[in-house]
Design a protein around this motif. Structure first.
Motif, PDB file in Angstrom:
ATOM      1  N   GLY A   1       0.366   3.086   9.274  1.00 20.44           N
ATOM      2  CA  GLY A   1       1.492   2.108   8.872  1.00 20.44           C
ATOM      3  C   GLY A   1      -0.256   1.842   8.195  1.00 20.44           C
ATOM      4  O   GLY A   1      -0.520   1.035   7.046  1.00 20.44           O
ATOM      5  N   MET A   2      -1.615   1.818   9.649  1.00 20.26           N
ATOM      6  CA  MET A   2      -2.726   0.271   9.141  1.00 20.26           C
ATOM      7  C   MET A   2      -3.247   0.804   7.442  1.00 20.26           C
ATOM      8  O   MET A   2      -3.705   0.659   6.752  1.00 20.26           O
ATOM      9  N   VAL A   3      -3.453   2.875   7.649  1.00 16.36           N
ATOM     10  CA  VAL A   3      -3.725   3.682   6.060  1.00 16.36           C
ATOM     11  C   VAL A   3      -3.213   2.839   5.193  1.00 16.36           C
ATOM     12  O   VAL A   3      -3.893   2.360   3.999  1.00 16.36           O
ATOM     13  N   LEU A   4      -1.406   2.627   5.003  1.00 14.80           N
ATOM     14  CA  LEU A   4      -1.240   2.193   4.091  1.00 14.80           C
ATOM     15  C   LEU A   4      -1.478   0.692   3.883  1.00 14.80           C
ATOM     16  O   LEU A   4      -1.301   0.939   1.945  1.00 14.80           O
ATOM     17  N   LEU A   5      -1.912   0.027   4.581  1.00 15.38           N
ATOM     18  CA  LEU A   5      -1.798  -1.588   4.143  1.00 15.38           C
ATOM     19  C   LEU A   5      -3.467  -1.820   3.765  1.00 15.38           C
ATOM     20  O   LEU A   5      -3.420  -2.256   2.740  1.00 15.38           O
ATOM     21  N   GLN A   6      -4.285  -0.845   4.374  1.00 16.89           N
ATOM     22  CA  GLN A   6      -6.069  -0.201   3.770  1.00 16.89           C
ATOM     23  C   GLN A   6      -5.845   0.111   1.911  1.00 16.89           C
ATOM     24  O   GLN A   6      -6.416  -0.301   1.795  1.00 16.89           O
ATOM     25  N   ALA A   7      -4.594   0.842   1.595  1.00 16.78           N
ATOM     26  CA  ALA A   7      -4.433   1.333   0.270  1.00 16.78           C
ATOM     27  C   ALA A   7      -4.309   0.540  -0.156  1.00 16.78           C
ATOM     28  O   ALA A   7      -4.240   0.045  -1.513  1.00 16.78           O
ATOM     29  N   ALA A   8      -3.148  -0.660   0.078  1.00 18.55           N
ATOM     30  CA  ALA A   8      -2.917  -1.428  -0.724  1.00 18.55           C
ATOM     31  C   ALA A   8      -3.888  -2.548  -0.658  1.00 18.55           C
ATOM     32  O   ALA A   8      -3.291  -4.055  -1.265  1.00 18.55           O
ATOM     33  N   GLY A   9      -5.119  -2.482   0.186  1.00 20.96           N
ATOM     34  CA  GLY A   9      -6.417  -3.734  -0.180  1.00 20.96           C
ATOM     35  C   GLY A   9      -6.235  -4.932   0.530  1.00 20.96           C
ATOM     36  O   GLY A   9      -7.330  -5.324   0.352  1.00 20.96           O
ATOM     37  N   ALA A  10      -6.225  -4.532   1.727  1.00 23.36           N
ATOM     38  CA  ALA A  10      -5.895  -5.517   3.025  1.00 23.36           C
ATOM     39  C   ALA A  10      -7.385  -4.559   3.713  1.00 23.36           C
ATOM     40  O   ALA A  10      -7.371  -3.497   4.077  1.00 23.36           O
ATOM     41  N   GLY A  11      -7.932  -5.489   3.654  1.00 22.01           N
ATOM     42  CA  GLY A  11      -9.573  -4.916   4.414  1.00 22.01           C
ATOM     43  C   GLY A  11      -9.474  -5.348   5.379  1.00 22.01           C
ATOM     44  O   GLY A  11     -10.694  -4.395   6.420  1.00 22.01           O
TER      45      GLY A  11
ATOM     46  N   GLN B   1       6.579   1.906  -0.737  1.00 22.56           N
ATOM     47  CA  GLN B   1       7.149   0.740  -0.556  1.00 22.56           C
ATOM     48  C   GLN B   1       6.581  -0.627  -0.321  1.00 22.56           C
ATOM     49  O   GLN B   1       5.909  -1.215  -0.675  1.00 22.56           O
ATOM     50  N   VAL B   2       5.337   0.210   1.245  1.00 16.51           N
ATOM     51  CA  VAL B   2       5.161  -0.820   2.171  1.00 16.51           C
ATOM     52  C   VAL B   2       3.837  -0.909   1.224  1.00 16.51           C
ATOM     53  O   VAL B   2       3.448  -2.337   1.317  1.00 16.51           O
ATOM     54  N   ARG B   3       2.709   0.604   0.747  1.00 20.36           N
ATOM     55  CA  ARG B   3       1.322   0.028  -0.269  1.00 20.36           C
ATOM     56  C   ARG B   3       1.615  -1.333  -1.787  1.00 20.36           C
ATOM     57  O   ARG B   3       1.380  -1.678  -1.413  1.00 20.36           O
ATOM     58  N   ARG B   4       3.449  -0.829  -1.731  1.00 18.97           N
ATOM     59  CA  ARG B   4       3.342  -1.737  -3.000  1.00 18.97           C
ATOM     60  C   ARG B   4       3.686  -3.203  -2.890  1.00 18.97           C
ATOM     61  O   ARG B   4       3.159  -4.091  -3.530  1.00 18.97           O
ATOM     62  N   LEU B   5       4.615  -3.568  -1.843  1.00 21.82           N
ATOM     63  CA  LEU B   5       4.604  -4.965  -1.687  1.00 21.82           C
ATOM     64  C   LEU B   5       3.664  -5.687  -0.729  1.00 21.82           C
ATOM     65  O   LEU B   5       3.469  -6.615  -1.429  1.00 21.82           O
ATOM     66  N   THR B   6       2.396  -4.897  -0.039  1.00 21.56           N
ATOM     67  CA  THR B   6       1.810  -5.258   0.244  1.00 21.56           C
ATOM     68  C   THR B   6       0.904  -5.677  -1.022  1.00 21.56           C
ATOM     69  O   THR B   6       0.065  -6.467  -0.778  1.00 21.56           O
ATOM     70  N   ALA B   7       0.331  -4.517  -1.768  1.00 22.64           N
ATOM     71  CA  ALA B   7      -0.360  -4.690  -3.060  1.00 22.64           C
ATOM     72  C   ALA B   7      -0.411  -6.098  -3.594  1.00 22.64           C
ATOM     73  O   ALA B   7      -0.845  -7.287  -3.981  1.00 22.64           O
ATOM     74  N   SER B   8       1.230  -6.082  -4.158  1.00 23.10           N
ATOM     75  CA  SER B   8       1.430  -7.041  -4.769  1.00 23.10           C
ATOM     76  C   SER B   8       1.827  -8.445  -3.956  1.00 23.10           C
ATOM     77  O   SER B   8       1.152  -9.571  -4.805  1.00 23.10           O
TER      78      SER B   8
ATOM     79  N   ILE C   1       7.949  -9.037   4.550  1.00 22.90           N
ATOM     80  CA  ILE C   1       7.641  -9.252   2.572  1.00 22.90           C
ATOM     81  C   ILE C   1       8.984  -8.209   2.528  1.00 22.90           C
ATOM     82  O   ILE C   1       9.101  -7.441   2.800  1.00 22.90           O
ATOM     83  N   GLY C   2       9.559  -9.089   0.926  1.00 22.95           N
ATOM     84  CA  GLY C   2      10.072  -8.701   0.214  1.00 22.95           C
ATOM     85  C   GLY C   2      11.598  -8.871   0.286  1.00 22.95           C
ATOM     86  O   GLY C   2      12.239  -9.429   0.994  1.00 22.95           O
ATOM     87  N   PRO C   3      12.832  -7.902  -0.208  1.00 18.43           N
ATOM     88  CA  PRO C   3      13.981  -8.310  -0.680  1.00 18.43           C
ATOM     89  C   PRO C   3      14.431  -8.340   0.821  1.00 18.43           C
ATOM     90  O   PRO C   3      15.263  -8.585   1.090  1.00 18.43           O
ATOM     91  N   THR C   4      14.291  -6.569   1.705  1.00 16.01           N
ATOM     92  CA  THR C   4      15.090  -6.558   3.597  1.00 16.01           C
ATOM     93  C   THR C   4      14.501  -6.845   3.764  1.00 16.01           C
ATOM     94  O   THR C   4      13.918  -5.248   4.341  1.00 16.01           O
TER      95      THR C   4
END
Length: 146
Positions: free
Chosen positions: A121-131, A88-95, A76-79
């Motif tokens: 990578g999994m920790v970043l996704l979970q920090a973005a709110g992925a359960g 950026q992973v955390r911010r885009l995934t959170a949005s 996801i995202g522009p590029t």
């Protein structure tokens, strides 16, 4: 006259030329758009006899690709074909998860890569709110070894 002479007979044939034109136009459209549908970064996924995940078209998954060298790419995202930072992973995934909390989230980790990069990578996704974060693999038939 006996009824046969002056009347024109109706032809019971279908003119297929316009249908061929439409078919050729559709073929060209599909040939042009097919490469655009395959986006992402190429990695060698580990093989495992896992059940395939069925993603609904309206609920596109968030997929983080972690390459061998630890670089990360988000679909996801522009590029989506450019490496991005952990922030950026955390911010885009959170949005995305703010708009679609039920969006599936998964990680594609390269077979040759370090396990720690996939975990990061999994920790970043979970920090973005992925359960829940899934791991993507290539499907391997049961009778194959390793």
């Amino acid at each position: 006259m006996n009824g046969r002479g002056g009347k024109r007979r109706l032809a019971h044939e279908i003119n297929v030329v316009p249908y061929i034109d439409v078919m050729l136009v559709l073929l060209i459209i599909f040939m042009v758009t097919a490469p655009l549908l395959t986006t992402g970064v190429e990695v060698n996924l580990p093989r495992a006899p896992a059940e395939p995940m069925d993603f609904a078209e309206e609920n596109e998954p968030v997929i983080l690709t972690v390459k061998r060298d630890g670089s990360m790419y988000l679909n996801i995202g522009p590029t989506p074909d450019q490496p991005i930072s952990g922030e950026q992973v955390r911010r885009l995934t959170a949005s995305v998860l703010k708009r679609r909390p039920d969006a599936p989230v998964a990680v594609r980790g390269a077979t040759e890569g370090a396990y720690g990069n996939v975990v990061r990578g999994m920790v970043l996704l979970q920090a973005a709110g992925a359960g829940r974060v899934g791991l993507l693999t290539e499907n391997r038939p049961e009778d194959e070894d390793g």
